[in-house]
Write an enzyme that holds these catalytic residues in place. Structure first.
Site, short mmCIF file in Angstrom:
data_model
loop_
_atom_site.label_atom_id
_atom_site.label_comp_id
_atom_site.label_asym_id
_atom_site.label_seq_id
_atom_site.Cartn_x
_atom_site.Cartn_y
_atom_site.Cartn_z
N ASP A 54 0.93 -1.17 -0.11
CA ASP A 54 -0.22 0.32 0.39
C ASP A 54 0.75 1.67 -0.04
OD1 ASP A 54 -1.92 -1.82 0.17
OD2 ASP A 54 -1.40 -1.82 2.06
N ILE A 117 -3.91 1.53 3.71
CA ILE A 117 -3.72 2.41 4.96
C ILE A 117 -4.70 3.44 4.24
CG2 ILE A 117 -1.64 1.12 5.78
CD1 ILE A 117 0.13 3.43 3.82
N HIS A 134 -3.47 -7.02 11.19
CA HIS A 134 -4.25 -8.23 10.78
C HIS A 134 -3.02 -8.97 11.58
CE1 HIS A 134 -6.63 -7.65 7.42
NE2 HIS A 134 -5.69 -7.38 6.38
N ASP A 168 -9.07 -3.26 2.26
CA ASP A 168 -8.97 -1.91 2.57
C ASP A 168 -9.88 -0.72 2.47
OD1 ASP A 168 -6.67 0.52 1.54
OD2 ASP A 168 -7.69 0.16 -0.61
N ASP A 268 -6.38 -4.44 -9.27
CA ASP A 268 -6.04 -5.06 -7.10
C ASP A 268 -6.88 -3.52 -6.42
OD1 ASP A 268 -4.82 -4.89 -4.83
OD2 ASP A 268 -3.47 -6.19 -5.53
C1 NAG Z 1 -5.03 0.89 -2.46
O1 NAG Z 1 -4.10 1.65 -2.75
C2 NAG Z 1 -4.63 3.43 -1.40
C3 NAG Z 1 -4.02 5.15 -2.57
O2 NAG Z 1 -2.83 4.43 -3.59
C4 NAG Z 1 -4.05 3.12 -0.60
O3 NAG Z 1 -3.57 3.92 0.60
C5 NAG Z 1 -4.00 1.95 0.20
O4 NAG Z 1 -3.74 1.35 1.14
C6 NAG Z 1 -3.91 0.70 -1.14
N1 NAG Z 1 -4.57 -0.35 -0.58
C7 NAG Z 1 -4.11 -1.46 -0.71
C8 NAG Z 1 -5.18 -2.92 0.42
O5 NAG Z 1 -3.75 -2.01 -1.75
#
Ligand code: NAG
Ligand code: NAG
Ligand code: NAG
Length: 354
Positions: A54, A117, A134, A168, A268
């Protein structure tokens, strides 16, 4: 006669199995070839070897990165080490990563397993970081305050029985968010069947201290979630459905579906460019390789850019593609001043010019 019946039933069972097998393979894009699309001046980011699942980019060019995810069924290069939150400053000429120190320890750092995040910046410019965690395969949300001296002050842990398996989140306040529940931590057998049969049990929850509710369900693995710069629209990536859905967000926090876009790759997660509103999407062109890791045949990476998503004719561009030789299993990309940073589930991170 009985024998014939058994044989017929067996045949029927086999046919059902084959039908499911082939629909499963189609859903996963199991046999898709990846033609490379290269970008100039790409560099792997030093200090990221165990994932950059992330990325969350702040308007000033600072980016938070969660690393070291342990996710059932997915590769991890350091399964015994706790995960961490890294910081990178994209304004630097040759940016490096710094591990953020976590203080005010009110949760167990040894089982820290950060996943999605999100940040929220309030009127006094305080930056809150919300992290899906987790510990021991359960789900909590850890709320931090980002401190100027480059540390994270832990404020509280949020748990709720409607948030059993978050993937997410997207923050709409320091303690308000939407989150995707993907079920993948509850039970590995259930998870396999759900994935295999495409049961679409995954859903989206709105959370606030006063109200928690399911706002949409029936997703074939709801994964990334994000919001438009004006705060009016919510984007949800349905990974196994290969779709991105656009929702209108109402004052009562419920969502109305406006449109769904279909791709030939597993979407994703996406970041939203705060200036242009473009979506930058990390994709898995071959889902089999991400689920069944083989270092000789690693999962590929693809990044899509979607412009004008709210109009009749959004423009979709394949910005980057690699068969896994350079970068394995891309999850998300963020754009900052002519450069992009691409994150992965468990591998490295790549920083390129556009
Ligand atoms: C998805 O992308 C967002 C924006 O960049 C980020 O804040 C987030 O943590 C990501 N989450 C996952 C599960 O990949
Ligand atoms: C929320 O607001 C929308 C738009 O005004 C409305 O259509 C919907 O019925 C409301 N939902 C609830 C649960 O009140
Ligand atoms: C990936 O592409 C590179 C360069 O185009 C090639 O050398 C390599 O054999 C390919 N690997 C796989 C696993 O397809």
């Amino acid at each position: 006669m009985a024998k014939l019946l058994v044989l017929t039933l067996l045949g029927l069972g086999l046919k059902l199995f084959r039908d499911y097998q082939s629909s499963y393979e189609t859903r996963l894009h199991a046999f898709r070839e990846v033609k490379p699309v290269e970008l100039p001046n790409c560099n792997l980011v030093k200090g990221i070897e165990t994932g950059s699942e992330d990325l969350e980019l702040l308007p000033n060019g600072l980016v938070f990165i969660s690393s070291g995810l342990k996710y059932p069924g997915i590769k991890c290069f350091e399964p015994t080490k706790p995960g961490k939150i890294l910081l990178m400053d994209l304004n630097e000429e040759d940016p490096t990563v710094l591990e953020l120190k976590i203080i005010g320890n009110t949760f167990d750092l040894s089982s820290f397993n950060p996943h999605g995040i999100s940040t929220f910046i309030d009127e006094d410019n305080t930056v809150y970081l919300l992290v899906v965690n987790h510990p021991d395969l359960k789900t909590t949300i850890e709320l931090f305050k980002f401190q100027e001296e480059k540390s994270l002050l832990h404020l509280k842990t949020i748990r709720h029985n409607l948030l059993p398996n978050l993937n997410d989140i997207v923050a709409v306040g320091p303690e308000h968010f939407y989150g995707t529940n993907d079920h993948y931590f509850i039970n590995p057998y259930l998870r396999s069947w759900e994935l295999y049969l495409g049961l679409a049990w995954s859903y989206v929850v709105y959370y606030s201290p006063n109200e928690v509710k399911v706002v949409e369900d029936g997703f074939d693995f709801a994964n990334g979630i994000n919001i438009s710069p004006d705060g009016k629209y919510i984007y949800i990536a349905e990974t196994m459905g290969s779709k991105i859905h656009v929702y209108e967000k109402h004052a009562n926090w419920s969502l109305t579906l406006l449109k769904s876009m279909v791709f030939n790759t597993l979407v994703d997660n996406m970041s939203v460019d705060p200036v242009t509103g473009d979506l930058w999407v990390g994709c898995h062109p071959d889902g089999m390789r991400i689920l069944f890791y083989d270092e000789k045949n690693p999962p590929a990476s693809e990044v899509l850019r979607i412009q004008n998503i709210l109009t009749e004719e959004p423009k979709v561009t394949l910005v980057y593609a690699d068969n896994g030789t350079v970068l394995q299993g891309s999850t998300v990309a963020s754009h900052y001043e002519g450069k992009i940073l691409i994150g992965t589930v468990f591998h490295k991170a790549l920083y390129c010019e556009l």
